[in-house]
Design a protein around this motif. Structure first.
Motif, PDB file in Angstrom:
ATOM      1  N   GLY A 139      39.896 105.958  19.911  1.00 38.95           N
ATOM      2  CA  GLY A 139      38.470 105.905  19.799  1.00 38.95           C
ATOM      3  C   GLY A 139      37.931 106.156  18.267  1.00 38.95           C
ATOM      4  O   GLY A 139      38.502 107.084  17.706  1.00 38.95           O
ATOM      5  N   VAL A 140      36.825 106.633  18.063  1.00 39.86           N
ATOM      6  CA  VAL A 140      35.621 106.326  17.128  1.00 39.86           C
ATOM      7  C   VAL A 140      36.130 108.229  16.370  1.00 39.86           C
ATOM      8  O   VAL A 140      35.390 108.752  15.388  1.00 39.86           O
ATOM      9  N   ASP A 141      35.588 109.596  17.382  1.00 39.35           N
ATOM     10  CA  ASP A 141      36.103 110.346  17.539  1.00 39.35           C
ATOM     11  C   ASP A 141      37.696 110.955  16.638  1.00 39.35           C
ATOM     12  O   ASP A 141      37.886 111.717  15.924  1.00 39.35           O
ATOM     13  N   VAL A 142      38.642 110.398  17.360  1.00 35.54           N
ATOM     14  CA  VAL A 142      39.709 110.958  17.015  1.00 35.54           C
ATOM     15  C   VAL A 142      40.021 109.911  16.031  1.00 35.54           C
ATOM     16  O   VAL A 142      40.628 110.872  15.274  1.00 35.54           O
ATOM     17  N   THR A 143      39.434 108.944  15.219  1.00 32.47           N
ATOM     18  CA  THR A 143      39.469 108.730  14.300  1.00 32.47           C
ATOM     19  C   THR A 143      39.166 109.529  13.009  1.00 32.47           C
ATOM     20  O   THR A 143      39.759 109.549  11.969  1.00 32.47           O
ATOM     21  N   ARG A 144      38.172 109.374  13.333  1.00 37.76           N
ATOM     22  CA  ARG A 144      37.242 110.549  12.399  1.00 37.76           C
ATOM     23  C   ARG A 144      38.074 111.789  11.676  1.00 37.76           C
ATOM     24  O   ARG A 144      38.491 112.324  10.937  1.00 37.76           O
ATOM     25  N   GLU A 145      37.693 112.516  13.268  1.00 40.79           N
ATOM     26  CA  GLU A 145      39.277 113.478  12.807  1.00 40.79           C
ATOM     27  C   GLU A 145      40.637 113.457  12.020  1.00 40.79           C
ATOM     28  O   GLU A 145      41.189 114.278  11.319  1.00 40.79           O
ATOM     29  N   LEU A 146      41.116 112.274  12.310  1.00 41.36           N
ATOM     30  CA  LEU A 146      42.667 111.999  11.645  1.00 41.36           C
ATOM     31  C   LEU A 146      41.969 111.697  10.306  1.00 41.36           C
ATOM     32  O   LEU A 146      43.075 111.926   9.367  1.00 41.36           O
ATOM     33  N   LEU A 147      41.365 110.784  10.012  1.00 42.10           N
ATOM     34  CA  LEU A 147      40.877 110.854   8.498  1.00 42.10           C
ATOM     35  C   LEU A 147      40.564 112.294   7.631  1.00 42.10           C
ATOM     36  O   LEU A 147      40.741 112.276   7.011  1.00 42.10           O
ATOM     37  N   ASP A 148      39.666 112.721   8.578  1.00 43.97           N
ATOM     38  CA  ASP A 148      39.974 114.198   7.831  1.00 43.97           C
ATOM     39  C   ASP A 148      40.967 115.120   7.391  1.00 43.97           C
ATOM     40  O   ASP A 148      41.276 115.206   6.443  1.00 43.97           O
ATOM     41  N   HIS A 149      41.704 114.978   8.412  1.00 41.53           N
ATOM     42  CA  HIS A 149      43.102 115.506   8.383  1.00 41.53           C
ATOM     43  C   HIS A 149      44.093 115.444   7.474  1.00 41.53           C
ATOM     44  O   HIS A 149      44.469 115.441   6.326  1.00 41.53           O
ATOM     45  N   VAL A 150      44.153 113.419   7.730  1.00 37.59           N
ATOM     46  CA  VAL A 150      45.103 112.752   6.046  1.00 37.59           C
ATOM     47  C   VAL A 150      44.436 113.207   4.560  1.00 37.59           C
ATOM     48  O   VAL A 150      45.671 113.337   4.368  1.00 37.59           O
ATOM     49  N   ILE A 151      42.946 112.758   4.335  1.00 31.08           N
ATOM     50  CA  ILE A 151      42.727 113.225   3.210  1.00 31.08           C
ATOM     51  C   ILE A 151      42.657 114.689   2.867  1.00 31.08           C
ATOM     52  O   ILE A 151      42.987 114.538   1.788  1.00 31.08           O
ATOM     53  N   GLU A 152      42.269 115.832   3.848  1.00 26.41           N
ATOM     54  CA  GLU A 152      42.763 117.166   3.225  1.00 26.41           C
ATOM     55  C   GLU A 152      44.843 117.016   3.142  1.00 26.41           C
ATOM     56  O   GLU A 152      44.790 118.027   2.512  1.00 26.41           O
ATOM     57  N   THR A 153      45.008 116.709   4.307  1.00 32.51           N
ATOM     58  CA  THR A 153      46.488 117.441   3.215  1.00 32.51           C
ATOM     59  C   THR A 153      47.071 116.132   1.558  1.00 32.51           C
ATOM     60  O   THR A 153      47.549 116.988   1.444  1.00 32.51           O
ATOM     61  N   ALA A 154      46.477 114.787   2.083  1.00 28.32           N
ATOM     62  CA  ALA A 154      47.090 114.835   0.276  1.00 28.32           C
ATOM     63  C   ALA A 154      46.232 114.926  -0.404  1.00 28.32           C
ATOM     64  O   ALA A 154      46.777 115.481  -1.253  1.00 28.32           O
ATOM     65  N   GLU A 155      44.821 115.658  -0.276  1.00 32.00           N
ATOM     66  CA  GLU A 155      44.166 116.491  -1.377  1.00 32.00           C
ATOM     67  C   GLU A 155      44.886 118.381  -1.950  1.00 32.00           C
ATOM     68  O   GLU A 155      44.555 119.172  -2.620  1.00 32.00           O
ATOM     69  N   ARG A 156      45.327 118.724  -0.213  1.00 37.12           N
ATOM     70  CA  ARG A 156      45.869 119.785  -0.494  1.00 37.12           C
ATOM     71  C   ARG A 156      47.170 120.350  -0.552  1.00 37.12           C
ATOM     72  O   ARG A 156      47.965 121.390  -1.371  1.00 37.12           O
ATOM     73  N   HIS A 157      47.901 118.967  -0.828  1.00 36.04           N
ATOM     74  CA  HIS A 157      49.209 119.182  -0.976  1.00 36.04           C
ATOM     75  C   HIS A 157      49.858 118.464  -1.864  1.00 36.04           C
ATOM     76  O   HIS A 157      49.527 117.230  -1.905  1.00 36.04           O
ATOM     77  N   TRP A 158      50.270 119.350  -3.324  1.00 36.08           N
ATOM     78  CA  TRP A 158      49.979 118.786  -3.880  1.00 36.08           C
ATOM     79  C   TRP A 158      51.843 117.913  -4.321  1.00 36.08           C
ATOM     80  O   TRP A 158      51.791 117.020  -5.246  1.00 36.08           O
ATOM     81  N   ASN A 159      52.500 117.924  -3.717  1.00 39.02           N
ATOM     82  CA  ASN A 159      53.838 117.708  -2.989  1.00 39.02           C
ATOM     83  C   ASN A 159      53.499 116.747  -2.336  1.00 39.02           C
ATOM     84  O   ASN A 159      54.899 116.040  -2.222  1.00 39.02           O
ATOM     85  N   VAL A 160      52.627 115.700  -1.871  1.00 40.48           N
ATOM     86  CA  VAL A 160      52.131 114.895  -0.245  1.00 40.48           C
ATOM     87  C   VAL A 160      51.694 113.596  -1.624  1.00 40.48           C
ATOM     88  O   VAL A 160      50.710 113.636  -1.880  1.00 40.48           O
ATOM     89  N   GLU A 161      51.701 112.223  -1.390  1.00 41.94           N
ATOM     90  CA  GLU A 161      51.503 111.046  -2.996  1.00 41.94           C
ATOM     91  C   GLU A 161      51.484 110.425  -2.066  1.00 41.94           C
ATOM     92  O   GLU A 161      52.073 109.557  -0.756  1.00 41.94           O
ATOM     93  N   LEU A 162      50.401 109.801  -0.752  1.00 38.37           N
ATOM     94  CA  LEU A 162      49.609 109.022  -0.587  1.00 38.37           C
ATOM     95  C   LEU A 162      48.736 107.875  -0.693  1.00 38.37           C
ATOM     96  O   LEU A 162      48.597 107.371  -1.672  1.00 38.37           O
ATOM     97  N   GLN A 163      49.602 106.492  -0.237  1.00 40.64           N
ATOM     98  CA  GLN A 163      48.785 105.208  -1.047  1.00 40.64           C
ATOM     99  C   GLN A 163      49.049 103.839   0.575  1.00 40.64           C
ATOM    100  O   GLN A 163      49.233 104.287   1.629  1.00 40.64           O
ATOM    101  N   ILE A 164      47.348 103.719   0.270  1.00 42.82           N
ATOM    102  CA  ILE A 164      47.266 102.444   1.407  1.00 42.82           C
ATOM    103  C   ILE A 164      47.248 100.927   1.081  1.00 42.82           C
ATOM    104  O   ILE A 164      47.279 100.633   0.455  1.00 42.82           O
ATOM    105  N   MET A 165      47.619 100.259   1.666  1.00 39.22           N
ATOM    106  CA  MET A 165      48.526  99.005   1.519  1.00 39.22           C
ATOM    107  C   MET A 165      47.084  98.050   2.187  1.00 39.22           C
ATOM    108  O   MET A 165      46.601  98.739   3.227  1.00 39.22           O
ATOM    109  N   PRO A 166      46.786  97.743   1.448  1.00 34.82           N
ATOM    110  CA  PRO A 166      45.140  96.593   1.354  1.00 34.82           C
ATOM    111  C   PRO A 166      45.202  96.002   2.712  1.00 34.82           C
ATOM    112  O   PRO A 166      46.820  94.719   3.014  1.00 34.82           O
ATOM    113  N   LEU A 167      44.560  95.863   2.769  1.00 33.72           N
ATOM    114  CA  LEU A 167      44.429  94.662   4.119  1.00 33.72           C
ATOM    115  C   LEU A 167      44.727  93.725   3.655  1.00 33.72           C
ATOM    116  O   LEU A 167      45.748  92.516   4.256  1.00 33.72           O
ATOM    117  N   ARG A 168      44.811  92.520   2.282  1.00 36.83           N
ATOM    118  CA  ARG A 168      44.694  91.756   1.951  1.00 36.83           C
ATOM    119  C   ARG A 168      45.610  91.905   0.675  1.00 36.83           C
ATOM    120  O   ARG A 168      45.307  92.693  -0.635  1.00 36.83           O
TER     121      ARG A 168
END
Length: 274
Positions: free
Chosen positions: A174-203
């Motif tokens: 649901g939306v609330d779970v996804t909102r919290e998840l996105l916050d967490h993923v963004i924070e992890t990528a921003e806070r951990h310099w040893n983490v490289e995150l890439q999104i494979m686009p829909l197209r």
């Protein structure tokens, strides 16, 4: 296959301490179980050293039994990985010592980036649903693995994650779970310099990962292993030729996915739209 973990001396020791404290308090397992809000079979399994005690269990047991911090101290030294399927344990052992971990996922957000609510939503989505004790144990195991992301380790591990945009657009839980998840993923990528995150686009007309999820790791001896997972199955791959092929595929996907900067930008846009 079974998710029942193997015995370990640390688990047996914790179980014995729990049993002594429970008996000192004059409680049977049947009396103690509702006081910590877990089932009698779960209490019995923990005392026998067959189950990993979830953090909530340890906290409640400390309070009920007036453990003086003994249970919490013992829990810090538990060595077994709880709730991990048999076919994943060998990979988990390698993972703890790895100096680099690469993950491509097209089904769910990788466990190392999940929130508790998202992990719970996954377990409740796929039949048959686990009982509450099993689910708590598996979630505890998954969240405990996130300690791998720590930059305090010397040398720290490096991580690369490639996640399909569709996985996040699905809004699992649901939306609330996804909102919290996105916050967490963004924070992890921003806070951990040893983490490289890439999104494979829909197209993405050309995609090197069409054969499914993929994980790669490098050991301290600079040897590479791969891991592939399917419906209730998993395979640890050590053949250098196969691992090399999978490395080529992962490298290709890194060039096909959005850059880390553009990936974070997309995640922020998705978060803002919720």
């Amino acid at each position: 296959m079974t998710d029942e973990p193997e015995y370990s001396e640390s688990l047996k020791s914790f179980g014995e301490v729990l049993k002594v404290l429970r008996r000192r308090a004059g409680l049977t397992q049947e009396q103690f179980a509702p006081m910590v809000r877990y089932s009698v079979p779960m209490v019995a399994s923990i005392e026998q050293g067959r189950r990993f005690p979830p953090p909530l269990f340890v906290e409640r047991a400390e309070s009920v039994l007036d453990g003086l911090g003994v249970l919490k101290a013992a829990a810090k030294h538990l060595s077994r990985r709880p709730g991990l399927a048999n076919w994943f344990r060998q990979w988990a052992q390698l993972e703890r010592e790895a100096i680099a971990l690469y993950t491509y996922e097209c089904r769910v957000v990788p466990g190392l980036l999940q929130t508790e609510a998202y992990a719970r939503a996954i377990y409740l989505s796929v039949p048959p649903p686990p009982n509450e004790d099993e689910m708590n144990e598996r979630i505890s195991a998954r969240l405990a693995r996130q300690e791998l992301l720590s930059t305090k380790r010397r040398p720290p591990r490096t991580f690369s994650f490639i996640i399909e945009q569709a996985v996040l657009e699905r809004q699992t839980g649901g939306v609330d779970v996804t909102r919290e998840l996105l916050d967490h993923v963004i924070e992890t990528a921003e806070r951990h310099w040893n983490v490289e995150l890439q999104i494979m686009p829909l197209r993405q007309p050309t995609h090197a990962g069409l054969d499914g999820p993929l994980q790669l790791l490098e050991t301290p001896e600079n040897r590479w292993f791969a891991y592939s997972e399917g419906q209730d199955t998993g395979q640890l791959i050590s053949d250098p030729k196969v691992v090399s092929l999978l490395h080529q595929r992962y490298a290709k996907m890194r060039s096909q996915a959005l850059t880390p900067e553009d990936s974070l930008s997309l995640l922020r846009q998705m978060r803002g739209a919720l």
